[in-house]
Design a protein around this motif. Structure first.
Motif, short mmCIF file in Angstrom:
data_model
loop_
_atom_site.label_atom_id
_atom_site.label_comp_id
_atom_site.label_asym_id
_atom_site.label_seq_id
_atom_site.Cartn_x
_atom_site.Cartn_y
_atom_site.Cartn_z
N GLU A 6 -2.12 9.68 0.43
CA GLU A 6 -2.63 10.96 -0.05
C GLU A 6 -2.97 10.88 -1.54
N ALA A 7 -2.13 10.20 -2.28
CA ALA A 7 -2.40 10.02 -3.72
C ALA A 7 -3.67 9.22 -3.93
N THR A 8 -3.90 8.22 -3.07
CA THR A 8 -5.12 7.42 -3.18
C THR A 8 -6.34 8.27 -2.88
N ALA A 261 -13.36 1.06 -11.25
CA ALA A 261 -13.77 2.33 -10.64
C ALA A 261 -14.44 2.09 -9.29
N ARG A 262 -15.28 1.07 -9.20
CA ARG A 262 -15.94 0.76 -7.93
C ARG A 262 -14.92 0.39 -6.86
N LYS A 263 -13.87 -0.29 -7.25
CA LYS A 263 -12.85 -0.65 -6.27
C LYS A 263 -12.17 0.60 -5.72
N GLN A 272 -5.25 0.72 -3.31
CA GLN A 272 -3.92 1.27 -3.06
C GLN A 272 -2.88 0.16 -2.99
N GLN A 273 -3.19 -0.92 -2.28
CA GLN A 273 -2.25 -2.03 -2.19
C GLN A 273 -1.98 -2.65 -3.55
N GLU A 274 -3.05 -2.80 -4.34
CA GLU A 274 -2.91 -3.49 -5.62
C GLU A 274 -2.06 -2.71 -6.62
N ALA A 282 -4.69 -9.28 0.77
CA ALA A 282 -6.00 -9.73 1.21
C ALA A 282 -6.93 -8.54 1.39
N ARG A 283 -8.22 -8.74 1.14
CA ARG A 283 -9.21 -7.68 1.32
C ARG A 283 -9.26 -7.23 2.78
N SER A 284 -9.17 -8.19 3.69
CA SER A 284 -9.12 -7.92 5.13
C SER A 284 -8.59 -9.18 5.79
#
Length: 554
Positions: A6-8, A261-263, A272-274, A282-284
């Protein structure tokens, strides 16, 4: 949904721009109001910086036929006729005419919270085709957009009723870059994400974007209106923040903030993970997990030439060069030996040593770090002699004075990175290497690309004419003021809410290109590539195939 998710979502959606502390309600106003004496102080300050320290002073005068000191003095004569906002806009224009992204005036404002935000629209535009006459398409959209027709792949035709290509070029003229393609790339990079710590707030209250579906090239335009919002992307957990690294960086801080910002806008789950974890991310599932997910992405790619490795180096602005080197070493050993594509596009630079220490992982040859020179002036000589500046400038002290005696412009060129730390590790990757660059490859990104070329490690593929041409070690106003203070030199007052950065040491390449400059020129590749629509919309598909063929022929 978890509280973090929710914060993200709230972070991604942001807030109305006018609700950011320190942002004026009227876009014609600026976040700083200067008195007349403060305007004179600011002119005195920049005249001092230009004559004392600015390392590209003579190069810019020769290349652009522009004398910044005379321009500043001419602006001083206009002070009685200009208000504070008009004066600051003219001063910004005067400094930007140097075409030096490292040397910038920042209108930060008196409220420090303002600098944390990025003014954002929830989409990204990129160009494909010949870089002098590109076609512009939307390539990413945030899930906050409610118009089902505004999706990746639509052609952007207008920006507030201006033809879009013209709007990009007009915005580019307010920015920096030694080449038109570099200015245009910088304009696209920040057109829809503008860090308020480094760029003025947008002039428009909203933006009307005209677009057309790619399948109906001759069909009617549709229009969608966006109001500017402000997001707070934060910095990565691994980002550089230690005092000892401050004066050893080569980075475009504006591009680094826009990248974050783009991320947040377009990869919120990864963001969020970072911000929540120190573990490998991992990205995916198709990508390798890494401990520096904000800086490194890696995967194996199947091509017509077989399976090759793909390593995206997003930034060199990391805190622990040793840990970063270990992580890249680990990733490289997991890459196929048939060939490796290193993608440096959109890498704004970072810590100089971080970029240069990576080179030893690809070659058994001795890595020669690039070299840096100071301006040879009495002020720089005093700065270099001061005990408090010893860790940064003492190695240059003697040669600054010798250069002054001989009437030379610059000191001896010396390394910032320790050559011993740039050598000695086992090679981690022995296959053929191709490095992809474009005008958003900047500063320490320029340095890494130059190292690849100058040590014969691999081929450079240029999208556009070359890298961005950021050829200097950059210091902030805090660094400059500390150096003057410990040297006992006076420096005109800097008004509150005003910041700046400055090119202090110029770069000269090493290896086979020893002595060549990077500023304004950049690093050009042996191979040039024109981006396709499939590249910008479908994960660089044609670019990967092009690079795979080069690797197969190596």
């Amino acid at each position: 949904m978890s509280g973090l998710a929710e914060a993200t979502q709230r972070a991604q959606h942001g807030r109305p721009l006018r609700q950011v502390p320190g942002v004026p309600d009227d876009p014609s106003e600026l976040p700083v109001e200067l008195t007349v004496p403060q305007r004179h102080d600011l002119i005195d300050l920049w005249c001092r910086l230009m004559t004392d320290v600015y390392v590209h002073h003579e190069q810019k005068r020769s290349l652009y036929g522009y004398d910044p000191v005379r321009a500043l003095l001419a602006l001083r004569r206009q002070i009685p006729y200009l208000g504070s906002a008009e004066f600051l806009r003219e001063l910004t224009f005067t400094i930007n005419r140097l075409r030096d992204q490292h040397t910038q005036l920042y209108l930060m404002g008196r409220d420090p919270r303002r600098a944390l935000y990025v003014a954002a629209l929830p989409f990204l535009v990129e160009g494909f085709g010949e870089h002098r006459t590109p076609t512009y398409v939307v390539t990413k959209v945030s899930d906050t957009i409610e118009d089902d027709g505004f999706v990746p792949g639509v052609r952007v035709t207008t920006w507030n009723a201006l033809p879009f290509a013209r709007a990009v070029d007009l915005y580019a003229e307010t920015l920096t870059g030694g080449r038109l393609d570099a200015r245009r790339a910088r304009a696209l990079e920040t057109l829809t994400q503008r860090p308020l710590a480094f760029l003025p707030q947008p002039d428009e209250l909203w933006v009307d974007v005209g677009y057309r579906d790619a399948s109906t090239v001759d069909g009617p335009d549709r229009t969608i209106r966006f109001e500017w919002r402000a997001i707070e992307p934060s910095t990565a957990l691994t980002a550089s923040d230690t005092v000892e690294l401050r004066t050893r960086r080569a980075v475009d801080a504006t591009s680094e903030a826009a990248r974050r910002a783009r991320k947040l806008l377009f990869q919120p789950a990864l963001w969020q993970q970072e911000v929540a974890e120190h573990a490998r991310v991992a990205r995916s599932s198709a990508w390798l997990p890494t401990a520096f997910a904000d800086a490194i992405s890696a995967r194996r790619l199947r091509t017509s030439q077989g399976t090759v490795g793909y390593l995206r180096l997003w930034t060199f602005d990391v805190n622990h060069s040793g840990r970063y080197l270990d992580e890249v070493d680990r990733v490289l050993r997991a890459m196929p030996r048939k060939g490796l594509i290193i993608d440096l596009r959109a890498n704004p630079g970072g810590v100089i040593e971080v970029a240069e220490r990576l080179l030893q992982l690809f070659t058994t040859e001795v890595v020669q770090p690039v070299r840096f020179a100071l301006r040879a002036t009495p002020a720089v000589a005093a700065l270099a002699d001061a005990d408090g500046n010893g860790a940064d400038l003492a190695d240059w002290a003697a040669s600054v004075r010798t250069a002054m005696d001989l009437g030379e412009e610059h000191s001896q060129h010396l390394t910032i990175s320790d050559p011993e730390r740039c050598n000695g590790r086992p090679v981690a990757y022995r296959g053929p290497v191709v490095v992809v660059v474009d005008p958003t490859t900047f500063s320490s990104g320029d340095i890494f690309a130059a190292g690849i070329a100058d040590h014969g490690i691999g081929q450079i593929v240029s999208v556009g004419e070359g890298t961005g041409g950021g050829g200097a070690n950059v210091w902030t106003h805090d660094d400059i003021e500390y150096a003057y203070h410990v040297a006992g030199l006076p420096l005109p007052a800097r008004p509150a809410g005003i910041g700046y950065s400055l090119s202090v040491r110029r770069i000269a390449r090493s290896g086979t290109a020893s002595g060549l400059a990077i500023e304004d020129v950049g690093v050009s590749g042996e191979e040039h590539y024109t981006m396709t629509e499939d590249d910008v919309l479908h994960g660089n598909a044609d670019l990967v195939e092009f690079c795979a063929r080069l690797l197969a022929a190596s």
